[in-house]
Each structure stands twice: as structure tokens, then as C-alpha cells.
Design a protein around this motif. Structure first.
Motif, PDB file in Angstrom:
ATOM      1  N   MET A 118       0.850  -1.179   0.000  1.00 40.51           N
ATOM      2  CA  MET A 118       0.000   0.000   0.000  1.00 40.51           C
ATOM      3  C   MET A 118       0.890   1.235   0.000  1.00 40.51           C
ATOM      4  N   ASP A 119       0.788   2.021  -1.049  1.00 37.85           N
ATOM      5  CA  ASP A 119       1.662   3.186  -1.234  1.00 37.85           C
ATOM      6  C   ASP A 119       1.176   4.351  -0.383  1.00 37.85           C
ATOM      7  N   THR A 120       1.578   4.379   0.876  1.00 40.11           N
ATOM      8  CA  THR A 120       1.185   5.461   1.781  1.00 40.11           C
ATOM      9  C   THR A 120       1.922   6.760   1.487  1.00 40.11           C
ATOM     10  N   ALA A 121       2.973   6.688   0.683  1.00 41.57           N
ATOM     11  CA  ALA A 121       3.705   7.905   0.314  1.00 41.57           C
ATOM     12  C   ALA A 121       3.096   8.602  -0.891  1.00 41.57           C
ATOM     13  N   LEU A 122       2.093   7.993  -1.506  1.00 46.46           N
ATOM     14  CA  LEU A 122       1.373   8.573  -2.642  1.00 46.46           C
ATOM     15  C   LEU A 122       2.322   8.965  -3.768  1.00 46.46           C
ATOM     16  N   GLN A 123       3.157   8.006  -4.185  1.00 44.80           N
ATOM     17  CA  GLN A 123       4.141   8.274  -5.227  1.00 44.80           C
ATOM     18  C   GLN A 123       3.494   8.684  -6.545  1.00 44.80           C
ATOM     19  N   SER A 124       2.343   8.113  -6.848  1.00 43.15           N
ATOM     20  CA  SER A 124       1.669   8.427  -8.108  1.00 43.15           C
ATOM     21  C   SER A 124       0.487   9.371  -7.902  1.00 43.15           C
ATOM     22  N   GLY A 125       0.426  10.004  -6.744  1.00 46.20           N
ATOM     23  CA  GLY A 125      -0.674  10.914  -6.464  1.00 46.20           C
ATOM     24  C   GLY A 125      -1.871  10.251  -5.843  1.00 46.20           C
ATOM     25  N   LYS A 126      -1.829   8.937  -5.681  1.00 43.28           N
ATOM     26  CA  LYS A 126      -2.923   8.210  -5.028  1.00 43.28           C
ATOM     27  C   LYS A 126      -2.350   7.002  -4.299  1.00 43.28           C
ATOM     28  N   MET A 127      -3.159   6.419  -3.438  1.00 43.89           N
ATOM     29  CA  MET A 127      -2.702   5.308  -2.615  1.00 43.89           C
ATOM     30  C   MET A 127      -2.878   3.992  -3.370  1.00 43.89           C
ATOM     31  N   ASN A 128      -1.914   3.659  -4.223  1.00 42.51           N
ATOM     32  CA  ASN A 128      -1.993   2.420  -4.983  1.00 42.51           C
ATOM     33  C   ASN A 128      -1.906   1.210  -4.063  1.00 42.51           C
ATOM     34  N   ILE A 129      -2.780   0.242  -4.286  1.00 48.86           N
ATOM     35  CA  ILE A 129      -2.805  -0.992  -3.492  1.00 48.86           C
ATOM     36  C   ILE A 129      -2.646  -2.156  -4.457  1.00 48.86           C
TER      37      ILE A 129
END
Length: 270
Positions: A118-129
Motif C-alpha cells: 500500500m503506497d502510503t507515500a502517494l508516489q503516483s498521487g494516489k494510494m496504490n494498493i
């Protein structure tokens, strides 16, 4: 998109728990990890719960508190014996060498465990799961590597979880606004309104097909026929009597009348 393997169904409480663990992480920690719990069938893995596991990692090594993970799982089994270990999660957007080592531990605790990121750092502007399943690769007799294959991810919720989702939805655009839970009758009224909206969409589709504006879809017709056959036939008067006998006396009169009028106007009452 999944190449092969089961569909991973994730409940909102899992995502909230992972996000909370990340917000409460130790100072200096770049990510958090934890155990995923749920159920498994032939075609899917349903993740219904989770708990974080303390760990430390640097560029050279990783240390996971395995004893803590075992004790937490034993305690959890006393509360919900039907939930088993289905894999593990990590915050972040990539799979590292340390992820392979941690996955080896969970491979001893579960058969074909999934790995959830779960991308909590929002690398792509959203929380990718994303969810993965590991598979060994290499030449027989030589060094064997591990390949993580992506799986399809879907979101699922119980009716009780829907209440929390609706509450979050109402405060999404105004995070500083205080908003409380609605009463049971208001929730029923809102559900009735959503049902009427869906019925309006279905009726519009049917009218368009009958008038020739839209081409008929046989699969949709079969679904509609199955739905109609399942609807209990009840008169408006009988329904009103049944509703009144189950309504709490403390419910405001105007809300009760509003609810009855909306249902009597629907096509589900014959």
C-alpha cells in the motif's frame, strides 16, 4: 492486472488498519509490515483483518519480531477462529530484497501467501494498493530466484462496514467538519433511496429497449427476470402494517411518513 492466481478481496477495515499503523510507526522507520488474516477458497483470498508486526531494517539487514507475530495470531484465533494467515503487507510501492526474506517466513506459516503493498507515500498521487503471489524461478540445480506476480484486487465490505464508508465519504471534502453517525431509520431511508435510483436506471433501460433506442442484452434480461421472480408480492396496505409494527415509537412522525411514501411509490410493492 492479474496474470494468474486468485482474486484478492480486501475489506476497508484492513486498509484503515494499515494506514493507522503507518501513521504510528517508530521515528525513522520508512515502512511498516504486518500479517494479513482472512479466508481462502478455490478462486479468491478474502482479507478481513490484519495486525502490524514490529521490525527493523537497514540497507544491509532486516529483523522481524517473529515471536510477536506468533503470539498475536494465537490471541486472534481465540476471538475469530475462522480467520487464518493469508499473507502479509508492507507500506510502500516496491518489492525489495528484504521483502523476499520476509515472504520466506510467511511461506512457512501459510500456503501460497499473498504480499500486499500500500503506497502510503502517494508516489503516483494516489494510494496504490497491489497484491502479489510469489513463484520460484531458475534453472534446476542452480540458484533459484523468486518472482512476484501481480493479482487482481477488489474491494469488499459488510453492511456494517458500509456505515463507516458513508461517514468518511461525507467528510472527504471537508476534513475539519465534525460529522456523527446517522440513526438506523435514516440509514434505512437512505438505502431505500438508493434502491429507487437503481430501479429508475433499470426502468429507463427497459423503456429504451422497448422503444428501440437501445439494443437488448440477453444476459441483462436474464438477471432482471431472476430479480423479479425473487421479489415477494405484497400489497401496499400489508407492507404499511408490517412496517408500522416494526418501527420504534421514538421515530419522528415526519420521517416515518416520508419513508412510507417513498416505498409505496416504488415498483417493489404490488
Amino acid at each position: 492486472m492479474s496474470v494468474y492466481g486468485p482474486v484478492v478481496k480486501i475489506h476497508p477495515v484492513v486498509l484503515a488498519s494499515i494506514g493507522d499503523s503507518y501513521e504510528r510507526r517508530n521515528e525513522g522507520a520508512s515502512r511498516v509490515i504486518g500479517t494479513l488474516l482472512g479466508t481462502i477458497d478455490k478462486h479468491s483470498v478474502e482479507v478481513t483483518n490484519c495486525f502490524s508486526v514490529p521490525h527493523n531494517e537497514s540497507e544491509d539487514e532486516v529483523a522481524v519480531d517473529m515471536e510477536f507475530a506468533k503470539n498475536m495470531y494465537e490471541l486472534h484465533k481465540r476471538v475469530s477462529s475462522s480467520e487464518v494467515i493469508v499473507g502479509w503487507y508492507a507500506t510502500g510501492f516496491e518489492i525489495t530484497e528484504h521483502s523476499v526474506l520476509i515472504h520466506e517466513y510467511y511461506s512457512r506459516e501459510a500456503t501460497n501467501p499473498i504480499h500486499l503493498t500500500m503506497d502510503t507515500a502517494l508516489q503516483s498521487g494516489k494510494m496504490n494498493i497491489r497484491a502479489y503471489l510469489s513463484a520460484q524461478m531458475g534453472v534446476l540445480g542452480k540458484t533459484v530466484g523468486v518472482m512476484f506476480t501481480p493479482l487482481s484486487v477488489k474491494y469488499k465490505y459488510y453492511d456494517t462496514e458500509r456505515i463507516g464508508i458513508d461517514l468518511l465519504e461525507r467528510t472527504r471534502d471537508a476534513p475539519n467538519t465534525t460529522n456523527g453517525l446517522t440513526s438506523d431509520l435514516c440509514q434505512v431511508g437512505g438505502a431505500a433511496g438508493r434502491v429507487q435510483d437503481m430501479l429508475a436506471t433499470v426502468l429507463t433501460y427497459i423503456e429504451d429497449v422497448l422503444s428501440g433506442k437501445q439494443t437488448a442484452d440477453n444476459s441483462v434480461g436474464r438477471y432482471l427476470m431472476d430479480l423479479v421472480n425473487k421479489v415477494p408480492k405484497i400489497t401496499a396496505e400489508d407492507f404499511e402494517t408490517m412496517l408500522n409494527s416494526n418501527i420504534n415509537v421514538s421515530m419522528p412522525l415526519d420521517l416515518g411518513l416520508y419513508f412510507i411514501k417513498r416505498l409505496r411509490a416504488g415498483v417493489l410493492i404490488f
